[in-house]
Motif scaffolding. Structure first.
Motif, PDB file in Angstrom:
ATOM      1  N   ARG A 177       0.835  -1.209   0.000  1.00  0.00           N
ATOM      2  CA  ARG A 177       0.000   0.000   0.000  1.00  0.00           C
ATOM      3  C   ARG A 177       0.870   1.260   0.000  1.00  0.00           C
ATOM      4  NH1 ARG A 177      -5.416   0.733   1.286  1.00  0.00           N
ATOM      5  NH2 ARG A 177      -6.025   2.740   0.375  1.00  0.00           N
ATOM      6  N   THR A 178       2.024   1.180   0.626  1.00  0.00           N
ATOM      7  CA  THR A 178       2.938   2.322   0.596  1.00  0.00           C
ATOM      8  C   THR A 178       3.533   2.507  -0.791  1.00  0.00           C
ATOM      9  OG1 THR A 178       3.483   1.869   2.911  1.00  0.00           O
ATOM     10  CG2 THR A 178       4.938   3.361   1.721  1.00  0.00           C
ATOM     11  N   LEU A 179       3.838   1.397  -1.468  1.00  0.00           N
ATOM     12  CA  LEU A 179       4.375   1.503  -2.818  1.00  0.00           C
ATOM     13  C   LEU A 179       3.324   1.962  -3.819  1.00  0.00           C
ATOM     14  CD1 LEU A 179       6.543  -1.760  -3.043  1.00  0.00           C
ATOM     15  CD2 LEU A 179       7.397   0.576  -3.036  1.00  0.00           C
ATOM     16  N   LEU A 180       2.095   1.442  -3.705  1.00  0.00           N
ATOM     17  CA  LEU A 180       1.003   1.750  -4.643  1.00  0.00           C
ATOM     18  C   LEU A 180      -0.179   2.291  -3.845  1.00  0.00           C
ATOM     19  CD1 LEU A 180       1.231  -1.545  -6.751  1.00  0.00           C
ATOM     20  CD2 LEU A 180       2.370   0.631  -7.205  1.00  0.00           C
ATOM     21  N   PRO A 181      -0.149   3.565  -3.484  1.00  0.00           N
ATOM     22  CA  PRO A 181      -1.212   4.104  -2.612  1.00  0.00           C
ATOM     23  C   PRO A 181      -2.523   4.375  -3.329  1.00  0.00           C
ATOM     24  CG  PRO A 181       0.374   5.813  -3.140  1.00  0.00           C
ATOM     25  CD  PRO A 181       0.899   4.554  -3.756  1.00  0.00           C
ATOM     26  N   ASP A 182      -2.533   4.439  -4.659  1.00  0.00           N
ATOM     27  CA  ASP A 182      -3.754   4.785  -5.395  1.00  0.00           C
ATOM     28  C   ASP A 182      -4.723   3.613  -5.404  1.00  0.00           C
ATOM     29  OD1 ASP A 182      -2.859   7.439  -6.371  1.00  0.00           O
ATOM     30  OD2 ASP A 182      -1.369   6.231  -7.438  1.00  0.00           O
ATOM     31  N   ASP A 183      -5.970   3.891  -5.142  1.00  0.00           N
ATOM     32  CA  ASP A 183      -7.020   2.873  -5.145  1.00  0.00           C
ATOM     33  C   ASP A 183      -8.304   3.499  -5.694  1.00  0.00           C
ATOM     34  OD1 ASP A 183      -8.370   0.523  -4.799  1.00  0.00           O
ATOM     35  OD2 ASP A 183      -8.765   0.841  -2.660  1.00  0.00           O
ATOM     36  N   PRO A 184      -8.736   3.139  -6.910  1.00  0.00           N
ATOM     37  CA  PRO A 184      -8.111   2.153  -7.799  1.00  0.00           C
ATOM     38  C   PRO A 184      -6.955   2.760  -8.589  1.00  0.00           C
ATOM     39  CG  PRO A 184     -10.095   2.980  -8.808  1.00  0.00           C
ATOM     40  CD  PRO A 184     -10.016   3.636  -7.454  1.00  0.00           C
ATOM     41  N   GLU A 216      -3.488   7.221 -15.342  1.00  0.00           N
ATOM     42  CA  GLU A 216      -2.900   8.538 -15.078  1.00  0.00           C
ATOM     43  C   GLU A 216      -2.399   8.683 -13.648  1.00  0.00           C
ATOM     44  OE1 GLU A 216      -5.968   8.082 -16.241  1.00  0.00           O
ATOM     45  OE2 GLU A 216      -5.614   8.478 -18.389  1.00  0.00           O
ATOM     46  N   SER A 217      -2.549   7.658 -12.819  1.00  0.00           N
ATOM     47  CA  SER A 217      -2.169   7.774 -11.418  1.00  0.00           C
ATOM     48  C   SER A 217      -0.653   7.649 -11.252  1.00  0.00           C
ATOM     49  CB  SER A 217      -2.872   6.693 -10.591  1.00  0.00           C
ATOM     50  OG  SER A 217      -2.489   5.400 -11.031  1.00  0.00           O
ATOM     51  N   GLY A 218      -0.184   8.073 -10.083  1.00  0.00           N
ATOM     52  CA  GLY A 218       1.239   7.966  -9.790  1.00  0.00           C
ATOM     53  C   GLY A 218       1.713   6.531  -9.678  1.00  0.00           C
ATOM     54  N   SER A 219       0.839   5.638  -9.219  1.00  0.00           N
ATOM     55  CA  SER A 219       1.214   4.231  -9.114  1.00  0.00           C
ATOM     56  C   SER A 219       1.482   3.628 -10.485  1.00  0.00           C
ATOM     57  CB  SER A 219       0.118   3.441  -8.396  1.00  0.00           C
ATOM     58  OG  SER A 219      -0.082   3.920  -7.085  1.00  0.00           O
ATOM     59  N   ALA A 220       0.652   4.001 -11.484  1.00  0.00           N
ATOM     60  CA  ALA A 220       0.869   3.501 -12.841  1.00  0.00           C
ATOM     61  C   ALA A 220       2.173   4.036 -13.417  1.00  0.00           C
ATOM     62  CB  ALA A 220      -0.311   3.876 -13.729  1.00  0.00           C
ATOM     63  N   THR A 221       2.492   5.283 -13.127  1.00  0.00           N
ATOM     64  CA  THR A 221       3.767   5.854 -13.579  1.00  0.00           C
ATOM     65  C   THR A 221       4.944   5.133 -12.945  1.00  0.00           C
ATOM     66  OG1 THR A 221       2.674   8.004 -13.800  1.00  0.00           O
ATOM     67  CG2 THR A 221       5.080   7.983 -13.776  1.00  0.00           C
ATOM     68  N   PHE A 222       4.817   4.803 -11.674  1.00  0.00           N
ATOM     69  CA  PHE A 222       5.870   4.069 -10.972  1.00  0.00           C
ATOM     70  C   PHE A 222       6.061   2.671 -11.568  1.00  0.00           C
ATOM     71  CE2 PHE A 222       6.680   1.059  -7.396  1.00  0.00           C
ATOM     72  CZ  PHE A 222       8.015   1.373  -7.196  1.00  0.00           C
ATOM     73  N   MET A 238      -6.555  -5.487  -6.919  1.00  0.00           N
ATOM     74  CA  MET A 238      -5.439  -4.669  -7.415  1.00  0.00           C
ATOM     75  C   MET A 238      -4.879  -5.243  -8.707  1.00  0.00           C
ATOM     76  SD  MET A 238      -1.863  -3.709  -5.460  1.00  0.00           S
ATOM     77  CE  MET A 238      -2.731  -2.771  -4.196  1.00  0.00           C
ATOM     78  N   PHE A 239      -4.783  -6.572  -8.797  1.00  0.00           N
ATOM     79  CA  PHE A 239      -4.250  -7.183 -10.019  1.00  0.00           C
ATOM     80  C   PHE A 239      -5.173  -6.920 -11.206  1.00  0.00           C
ATOM     81  CE2 PHE A 239      -4.250 -10.908 -12.866  1.00  0.00           C
ATOM     82  CZ  PHE A 239      -2.968 -10.805 -13.364  1.00  0.00           C
ATOM     83  N   LYS A 240      -6.469  -7.012 -11.003  1.00  0.00           N
ATOM     84  CA  LYS A 240      -7.396  -6.771 -12.105  1.00  0.00           C
ATOM     85  C   LYS A 240      -7.334  -5.334 -12.593  1.00  0.00           C
ATOM     86  CE  LYS A 240     -10.695 -10.395 -10.842  1.00  0.00           C
ATOM     87  NZ  LYS A 240     -12.073 -10.710 -10.373  1.00  0.00           N
ATOM     88  N   SER A 241      -7.176  -4.398 -11.683  1.00  0.00           N
ATOM     89  CA  SER A 241      -7.060  -2.999 -12.098  1.00  0.00           C
ATOM     90  C   SER A 241      -5.755  -2.760 -12.852  1.00  0.00           C
ATOM     91  CB  SER A 241      -7.150  -2.087 -10.879  1.00  0.00           C
ATOM     92  OG  SER A 241      -6.071  -2.328  -9.984  1.00  0.00           O
TER      93      SER A 241
END
Length: 746
Positions: free
Chosen positions: A338-345, A349-355, A380-383
């Motif tokens: 959750r710290t690495l990928l805080p965006d839900d969903p 365009e989210s920062g998690s996708a950029t990471f 999370m995997f499906k998203s």
């Protein structure tokens, strides 16, 4: 006396502040750079990770900057310990008792010098071998000798390997102590007789964790301490310590393996299984994970993703968090994922996708993405698949690094999602073959077979990409090259050799490497396991190849595995296997002497299921070359596997067993047939006893049974003829009596 390292020269006489500023600027520039694969075009979708303002050294300060010095061994001690190391490495002992006596003497000579030996460049290997061959009591003594100095030993270049080995060998002892009713084993009672306090191995591990408390963050990125830390994590979790999945996380490719030839096989097998651990280990593991990432925000934790030492440790922490404490742990705000990928969903365009996009193409960070794909919660995997991987699956598959991430995605896709990704990857198969990205195609074929997705389109693309004037080119798929020499003698060209001839530079540069050839053959073997057009492509091409080419393929150390898979494939018909085996007629004896082709001859036995007469033909060829086979190690192995001694001495018995094994009972060993003859069938059912009858007696019985059956058939025919004759007059009278009535009526 060790001297302090000093930098010399006028160029080093700069101000300290200016030097630090210059180093920080360089670190900021290098952290934003990513290694790109050679011969790969620049990817427009690649987004580099932003540079980190804070250094990892500031996030994880070194709690022990001054390393203690435990002294050095003198010349005589070093010479004695080197000699003991060579003796253990070569296993120069006549008996196990002599070996145990030698080990006890070495343990006695090293008492009080354990720390010196562990930090010695020349003698640390002896400590590793001693740990590998130590009993539980001896391991505890070594544990206690290291106690209080683990923080220094773990981060030492040579002593860290000793600590890793100690943790690995002590882990099964914890499980063994849990199994017994009373933890005081025989070794513990012996130590109590010497007025020593018994200490369990569990407590020794817990004391080590207490000693390392407060230094977890520093050890995450330490060059040597991070390896021992990962071993300690696996010990606490109870997972296998010798599995292929965890081996690449525990050690680097350059690690020098230290092993002992006389080590018991039971000790090796115990490392391959998961172990039972106590509740204190589970609690310590949870505390371990929390402490390792405590106080780190998203940016600092993401900096570990591309750190060469921190990335493998972060992978293991993420895996253990989601597997040991459940997928619901991802809902916790302080969890690692959750710290690495805080965006839900997670959106595109989210920062998690950029990471994630920056890590997919990174040679270090892509391994973390693989762990996220494998162990992330389903939501999370499906998203991630919907917003990130599905539409760009072909782009990822063509990349040398991102292709491995795509394989992990394919392994977890549902049937509907796999069908969609399958349609997107079909047009990219020719380019994947051209770039040697066979692992993506192989994974796609295997998952389609598991999920029951039609592979007809994959077969069509492979056929079109590897077709020549004569049809599907199996030699191109298997990367087989052959060139006759000028003298008329023919020999294969080694694909991984570098020829000094300057007349053929283009041919030399186009030869596939050893790894490429292996992966293409693995693709062919995966095709053989799938029923339908994929396996037919391989089998039909092999049966249509000329015998000389097929025999040379069988002698290739890599391609021979594909031919073995073709002979034993369940998707090949009897006719196809008969044609394939017939290609080897006349050369069975020569193949049995070859290190690679001899395995093909062994597989012919299983490949001739239902073809007993072909087995006899192969056995005849082997019998003709008996002298050559007995003089060769590979030939003797083939002779034994085909039971040729029985064939030479009791041919009738061999033929009978061969026919039984070629019948509908499936492939059976000679031991199973012997069990059947003694009264037990394949499933444990009683089988009719044949007795110790000769071949002549068995032939007489078959003749009697055949004659009896013929007499029954003849008797049945005579009886049928009599019945027909008795019915015929009645029918004639009935017809004759009916005619007047018909006439009168008319």
């Amino acid at each position: 006396m060790p001297q302090e390292n000093k930098k010399r020269g006028r160029r080093m006489k700069r101000k300290h502040d200016e030097d630090e500023d210059h180093e920080q600027e360089q670190m900021g520039e290098e952290s934003s750079k990513r290694q790109k694969a050679t011969n790969e075009p620049a990817n427009a979708n690649f987004t580099p990770l932003p540079g980190q303002d804070d250094s990892l050294d500031a996030a994880y300060p070194n709690p022990t900057p001054d390393r203690p010095f435990f002294g050095m061994l003198d010349a005589a001690e070093q010479e004695n310990f080197k000699l003991a190391d060579e003796t253990l490495g070569n296993n120069d002992f006549e008996s196990a008792e002599e070996r145990e006596l030698f080990l006890s003497e070495v343990h006695a000579s090293t008492e009080g010098k354990e720390l010196k030996i562990a930090q010695s460049q020349s003698c640390s290997r002896l400590m590793e071998r001693l740990i590998q061959n130590s009993t539980a009591a001896q391991l505890k003594k070594l544990f206690q000798a290291f106690s209080g100095n683990f923080i220094h030993l773990i981060s030492h270049r040579f002593a860290s390997h000793c600590c890793e080995e100690l943790f690995l060998r002590a882990a099964p002892v914890v499980t063994e102590e849990l199994r017994v009713a009373h933890p005081k084993s025989a070794a513990g009672k012996a130590s109590q007789a010497d007025d020593e306090i018994y200490v369990s191995m569990e407590n020794l591990f817990l004391h080590t964790l207490a000693e390392l408390e407060g230094s977890m963050g520093y050890l995450l990125t330490d060059q040597f301490g991070s390896h021992a830390l990962r071993v300690l994590l696996l010990v606490l979790s109870g997972e296998s310590l010798n599995s292929e999945a965890s081996k690449h996380l525990l050690q680097s490719k350059r690690k020098e393996g230290v092993s002992s030839k006389g080590r018991p096989s039971s000790a090796i097998a115990s490392d391959e299984k998961s172990r039972a651990v106590t509740k204190s280990f589970s609690d310590s593991l949870e505390k371990f994970i929390v402490e390792s990432v405590a106080g780190l925000d998203t940016d600092k934790l993401r900096a570990l993703a591309t750190h060469p030492n921190g990335n493998p440790t972060l992978q293991l922490l993420l895996k253990l968090e989601l597997t040991q404490f459940g997928k619901q742990r991802a809902k916790d705000e302080t969890s690692i994922i959750r710290t690495l990928l805080p965006d839900d969903p997670i959106t595109a365009e989210s920062g998690s996708a950029t990471f994630i996009n920056g890590l997919v193409y990174d040679p270090v960070g892509s391994h973390l993405v693989e762990q996220i794909v494998q162990h992330a919660p389903g939501k999370m995997f499906k998203s991630l698949v919907k917003e990130f991987f599905k539409e760009r699956s072909a782009t990822f598959a063509r990349n040398e690094i991102a292709g491995y991430v795509m394989c992990r995605v394919l392994e977890r896709l549902s049937k509907d999602d796999l069908q969609d990704v399958h349609e997107m990857l079909i047009p990219a198969i020719p380019s994947l073959l051209e770039k040697n990205r066979t692992i993506v195609i192989r994974t796609l074929i295997e998952r389609c077979a598991i999920r029951d997705v039609d592979t007809q389109a994959v077969a069509v693309q492979l056929d079109a990409a590897l077709r020549d004037a004569n049809g599907f080119d199996i030699k191109q798929l298997l990367k087989y090259e052959y060139k006759p020499t000028l003298s008329g003698d023919t020999s294969d060209i080694p694909h991984d050799s570098v020829q000094s001839s300057g007349s053929e530079p283009s041919a030399i540069s186009s030869r596939p490497s050893h790894g490429v050839k292996v992966h293409f053959n693995l693709l062919a073997q995966a095709m053989l396991r799938v029923p339908g057009p994929l396996s037919s492509l391989i089998l039909d091409s092999l049966t249509e190849s000329d015998p000389a080419t097929l025999q040379r393929m069988a002698k290739d150390s890599i391609i021979c595995h594909t031919i073995q898979a073709a002979l034993t494939s369940r998707n090949g018909s009897i006719i196809t296997k008969r044609k394939l085996v017939q290609r080897f007629y006349g050369n069975i004896g020569d193949m049995a002497l070859d290190p690679s082709a001899s395995h093909v001859v062994d597989c012919i036995w299983e490949g001739t299921h239902g073809l007993a007469f072909i087995r006899e033909r192969i056995a005849e060829e082997l019998a003709e070359d008996e002298a050559a086979l007995r003089d060769s190690g590979h030939g003797r192995a083939v002779w034994k596997n085909w039971k040729m001694d029985i064939y030479k001495r009791r041919r009738g018995e061999w033929i009978k067993q061969s026919k039984v094994k070629a019948s509908n009972d499936g492939f059976q060993s000679f031991a199973e047939i012997d069990a059947k003859e003694k009264g037990f069938g394949k499933e444990g059912e009683a089988a009719p006893a044949t007795g110790n009858k000769t071949a002549l007696e068995l032939a007489r019985e078959r003749h009697v049974r055949k004659k009896t059956a013929q007499e029954k058939v003849a008797a049945g025919r005579e009886k049928g003829a009599q019945v027909d004759q008795s019915r015929r007059p009645d029918m004639e009278g009935h017809v004759a009596g009916s005619n007047p009535t018909t006439a009168a009526t008319a």
